[in-house]
Motif scaffolding. Sequence first.
Motif, mmCIF file in Angstrom:
data_model
loop_
_atom_site.group_PDB
_atom_site.id
_atom_site.type_symbol
_atom_site.label_atom_id
_atom_site.label_comp_id
_atom_site.label_asym_id
_atom_site.label_seq_id
_atom_site.Cartn_x
_atom_site.Cartn_y
_atom_site.Cartn_z
ATOM 1 N N ASP A 105 6.064 -7.318 7.672
ATOM 2 C CA ASP A 105 5.505 -7.433 6.324
ATOM 3 C C ASP A 105 4.927 -6.073 5.940
ATOM 4 O O ASP A 105 3.902 -5.660 6.475
ATOM 5 N N GLN B 164 -4.440 -7.317 5.537
ATOM 6 C CA GLN B 164 -4.815 -7.927 4.257
ATOM 7 C C GLN B 164 -5.947 -7.152 3.597
ATOM 8 O O GLN B 164 -6.216 -7.335 2.417
ATOM 9 N N ARG C 29 -0.409 -9.679 1.902
ATOM 10 C CA ARG C 29 0.556 -10.198 2.852
ATOM 11 C C ARG C 29 0.900 -11.666 2.561
ATOM 12 O O ARG C 29 0.061 -12.431 2.103
ATOM 13 N N ALA D 85 1.274 -7.842 7.859
ATOM 14 C CA ALA D 85 0.618 -6.733 7.159
ATOM 15 C C ALA D 85 -0.881 -6.909 7.307
ATOM 16 O O ALA D 85 -1.367 -7.974 7.677
ATOM 17 N N ASN E 143 -2.241 -6.157 13.215
ATOM 18 C CA ASN E 143 -1.247 -6.031 12.139
ATOM 19 C C ASN E 143 -0.578 -4.660 12.152
ATOM 20 O O ASN E 143 -0.860 -3.824 13.013
#
Lengths: 279, 105
Positions: free
Chosen positions: A56, A108, A62, A106, A77
């Motif tokens: 991501d 956040q 995300r 990803a 992440n």
Amino acid sequence: MVEEITGEKASAALPKKGQAQVVVVTSGKGGVGKTTTTATLGAALALRGKRTLVIDADIGLRNLDVILGLENRIVYNLVDVARETCKPTQATIKSKKSNNLYLLPASQTDDKDVIGEEDMRKVLAFFKREFHFILVDSPAGIEQGFRNACAGADRAVVVTTPEVSAIRDADRVIGLLNSKGVEPMLLINRLDPDLVRKGDMISITDVQDILGVELLGVVERDDTIIIAANNGEPVVYNSKSKAGQSFDRIAGRLSGENIPLEHLAPKSIWHRLARRLGA
Amino acid sequence: MFATIRDLFQARRKSNVVAKSRLQLVLVQDRAGLPNEELAQFRREMMEVIQKYFVIDESGFDVNYQRTDDATTLLINSPIIVRRESEKRDHEKEVEKEGQVSKKS
């Protein structure tokens, strides 16, 4: 903990070191189905026995974790891996439904431009040794986040819907991908053959005419996609879903199989009649 | 009811045909590589040049691209305001007067 997963081919031998194919999923416009496409293609590739990592790259917003139903398992992440605050393997999360599918979520809380293209290449270089396929979910837009997502990609799946605004943005993105040397392939999402037949939706051939890019596949508008997102289980696990079957064929084409494009006929007259009668 | 019948007989321009032709025009602009600001500047300069010779309706001034099968054309639409002969003469007189004034000073 090794779960028994039905219908999944065992993972084939890994490719030579550093040989994973990196495919960025992008669109320019938001809301056309990038994240769903990334998750579903990832799951489909995994079912076909390809060890697949989905990344991501939409830092700050995300969603790939939610689509895959893995939102409660995130510890580290992409940004942590890039900054080397954890080992790369600590940040990946194995799918509940597959032994071949992993997610790198990803962050956040960070901004989109907290990592750069070099960071992305570094992260990819590590994971390329471990997987057959790496799919990168790009954020919408054409700014830093998009550039990061494209860094190190071999090919790109450009997702568009048969709408003026989405096709326009896809064209822009295709231009940028060409200039970066990333080969674009087109995925037309949410096609409605009935609307095309009535002349109220741009047809597949028209989209191809306008964009002039190789067509990887077409996915019809399908309620099972919404249900899949609700459940956090990609639609390829639903063997009755038409969209799921389309995504499976697309995954096959992506891994080099020669699968002809399906004929997307409008629904039969009986089907339409039944729908008109409220059945 | 009549509207439905009319629709049946009237060859309505299908919305996907409209969409395709609109898209093609937009993409010509996007691909021409002239960014919005530059296009705006081109529009202004073009208007100035035309205004040297004609009186135009600025609100109707429009720069666009037209695409045919094998070529793309720059289309400049500039509605000209045609003044009546008498107005013109008055205007010319004023210009003459001004000219005289400036000569005197």
